[in-house]
Design an enzyme around this catalytic site. Sequence first.
Site, mmCIF file in Angstrom:
data_model
loop_
_atom_site.group_PDB
_atom_site.id
_atom_site.type_symbol
_atom_site.label_atom_id
_atom_site.label_comp_id
_atom_site.label_asym_id
_atom_site.label_seq_id
_atom_site.Cartn_x
_atom_site.Cartn_y
_atom_site.Cartn_z
ATOM 1 N N TYR A 125 42.057 41.494 48.175
ATOM 2 C CA TYR A 125 41.576 41.724 47.500
ATOM 3 C C TYR A 125 42.964 42.311 46.579
ATOM 4 O O TYR A 125 43.775 42.204 45.147
ATOM 5 C CB TYR A 125 41.016 42.737 47.212
ATOM 6 N N SER A 175 44.999 48.326 40.179
ATOM 7 C CA SER A 175 45.010 49.495 41.285
ATOM 8 C C SER A 175 45.780 50.075 41.675
ATOM 9 O O SER A 175 47.264 49.520 42.597
ATOM 10 C CB SER A 175 43.692 48.543 42.292
ATOM 11 N N LYS A 235 45.888 42.114 43.303
ATOM 12 C CA LYS A 235 46.176 42.325 41.730
ATOM 13 C C LYS A 235 47.699 42.856 41.743
ATOM 14 O O LYS A 235 48.321 42.856 40.626
ATOM 15 C CB LYS A 235 45.590 44.412 42.484
HETATM 16 N N1 LIG Z 1 36.049 50.661 40.716
HETATM 17 C C1 LIG Z 1 37.027 50.626 41.358
HETATM 18 O O1 LIG Z 1 37.296 51.617 42.484
HETATM 19 C C2 LIG Z 1 38.383 50.239 40.749
HETATM 20 C C3 LIG Z 1 39.325 50.779 41.876
HETATM 21 C C4 LIG Z 1 41.401 50.450 40.780
HETATM 22 C C5 LIG Z 1 40.874 49.211 40.178
HETATM 23 N N2 LIG Z 1 39.478 49.051 40.025
HETATM 24 C C6 LIG Z 1 39.342 47.310 39.313
HETATM 25 O O2 LIG Z 1 39.345 47.342 37.668
HETATM 26 C C7 LIG Z 1 38.215 46.140 37.407
HETATM 27 C C8 LIG Z 1 36.867 46.878 37.128
HETATM 28 O O3 LIG Z 1 36.285 47.429 37.669
HETATM 29 P P1 LIG Z 1 34.483 47.763 37.555
HETATM 30 O O4 LIG Z 1 34.124 49.014 38.685
HETATM 31 O O5 LIG Z 1 34.868 48.855 36.545
HETATM 32 O O6 LIG Z 1 34.699 46.592 38.162
HETATM 33 P P2 LIG Z 1 32.394 45.706 38.055
HETATM 34 O O7 LIG Z 1 32.134 44.711 39.155
HETATM 35 O O8 LIG Z 1 31.919 46.974 37.738
HETATM 36 O O9 LIG Z 1 33.084 45.595 36.827
HETATM 37 C C9 LIG Z 1 34.117 44.169 36.266
HETATM 38 C C10 LIG Z 1 33.176 43.168 35.385
HETATM 39 O O10 LIG Z 1 33.545 41.982 35.267
HETATM 40 C C11 LIG Z 1 32.980 41.204 35.438
HETATM 41 N N3 LIG Z 1 33.186 39.994 35.469
HETATM 42 C C12 LIG Z 1 33.578 39.333 37.286
HETATM 43 N N4 LIG Z 1 34.132 38.525 36.748
HETATM 44 C C13 LIG Z 1 34.278 37.578 36.043
HETATM 45 C C14 LIG Z 1 34.796 36.798 34.653
HETATM 46 N N5 LIG Z 1 35.559 35.508 35.489
HETATM 47 N N6 LIG Z 1 34.119 36.924 33.833
HETATM 48 C C15 LIG Z 1 33.591 37.268 32.948
HETATM 49 N N7 LIG Z 1 32.654 38.682 34.038
HETATM 50 C C16 LIG Z 1 33.600 38.738 35.094
HETATM 51 C C17 LIG Z 1 31.692 41.516 35.938
HETATM 52 O O11 LIG Z 1 29.803 41.123 35.828
HETATM 53 C C18 LIG Z 1 31.351 43.071 35.592
HETATM 54 O O12 LIG Z 1 30.462 43.681 34.501
HETATM 55 C C19 LIG Z 1 38.694 45.608 37.890
HETATM 56 O O13 LIG Z 1 39.581 45.157 38.127
HETATM 57 C C20 LIG Z 1 38.992 46.460 39.651
HETATM 58 O O14 LIG Z 1 39.283 45.819 40.885
HETATM 59 C C21 LIG Z 1 38.366 49.322 39.801
#
Ligand SMILES: NC(=O)c1ccc[n+]([C@@H]2O[C@H](COP(=O)([O-])OP(=O)(O)OC[C@H]3O[C@@H](n4cnc5c(N)ncnc54)[C@H](O)[C@@H]3O)[C@@H](O)[C@H]2O)c1
Length: 335
Positions: A146, A122, A150
């Site tokens: 958080y 991120s 990362k």
């Molecule tokens: N959405 C944002 O703004 C953003 C920005 C930068 C980085 N990210 C990163 O991108 C990734 C995805 O983000 P997102 O927005 O799709 O989040 P999200 O919460 O919609 O998706 C994450 C998924 O992972 C699953 N999950 C979490 N921990 C788990 C585990 N231990 N075992 C199995 N499943 C698990 C959750 O049920 C969920 O479906 C994350 O790593 C997040 O940190 C997101």
Amino acid sequence: MLVTGGAGYIGSHTVVTLIEKGYTPIIIDDFRNANQDVIERLSKITGEEIIYFNVACQDSFRLKGVFGQFPIEGVIHFAADKAVGESVEKPLKYFENNFGGLTSILELVQEFEVKNFVFSSSCTVYGDPEVIPVTEESPVSYNSPYGFTKKVCEEMIEQFVASCPIVKATLLRYFNPVGAHESGLIGEEPDGKPNNLLPFITQTAAGVRKELTVFGDDYDTPDGTCIRDYIHVVDLAEAHVAALENAMNSTENLMVFNVGTGKGSSVLEMIKTFEEETGIELPYKIGPRREGDIKEIYANTDKVNQTLNWESRKTINEAIATSWKFEKYIRELRK
Ligand SMILES: NC(=O)c1ccc[n+]([C@@H]2O[C@H](COP(=O)([O-])OP(=O)(O)OC[C@H]3O[C@@H](n4cnc5c(N)ncnc54)[C@H](O)[C@@H]3O)[C@@H](O)[C@H]2O)c1
């Protein structure tokens, strides 16, 4: 392609793109932050049966069975907890899930000799940058547990690939993902109060929230509100496939890319664009600054454009239109 967190917001869009490009995604998700009906909706969009396992990344025993069952060419590791505010209150939850999940997946990557690994990082790793746009060489830091996870996960992967050179790892530093699939069947569905701007806007427009609060209009920016680089989630999904394909043909075993548009938009610009795009007037008020928010960040995208031959194509208007379509769909579904 094994996709951890494949039922989540970015993961589900990436599953669609993988199928469109001829790959077979295998979803690993324990649905802690996703609804199980997303699987059915993914089937509807792609016309394919979706392979998925309701299992946590930390459950090495069951995951070993999955890795043993399929010839896995690559892993995209999305699964993590991601709410900045919650991470301040519950840092241990973030350490357990984000470090524990990654460690357990990397053990299996090593054991089953998976050659390709993509990690969801991120722009939060740039902290509050002094110079913008940020490049991949900009200093990294963190201002929440958080963000700390990362940054440390990036370092864990760096040390892991140094010990296991068969694996090629790509770290994708996403800026602010927005928008939804054009079908309106998948999108961002936050559990409770949204942390991100666009779901807050669409929920306010749908009447779920009374009004939107803009956190501060006294920043040193043209209209006083914070500036972010909003990247359409479908473009972001495509960057993952580009990263996988690049790694297959590359000799480097650790690569880092910013994934953004290279352009910044302010909060008030986003509100105005939403109103223009939908014809809906948004009730909003100006509130105090929110702790931890930085004034401005957007990406320098030269490296990702050149090396992955990828660039963002979709506009903010398209992101807003698809998010609004998804919001209306999900409200009906959850009635
Ligand atoms: N959405 C944002 O703004 C953003 C920005 C930068 C980085 N990210 C990163 O991108 C990734 C995805 O983000 P997102 O927005 O799709 O989040 P999200 O919460 O919609 O998706 C994450 C998924 O992972 C699953 N999950 C979490 N921990 C788990 C585990 N231990 N075992 C199995 N499943 C698990 C959750 O049920 C969920 O479906 C994350 O790593 C997040 O940190 C997101």
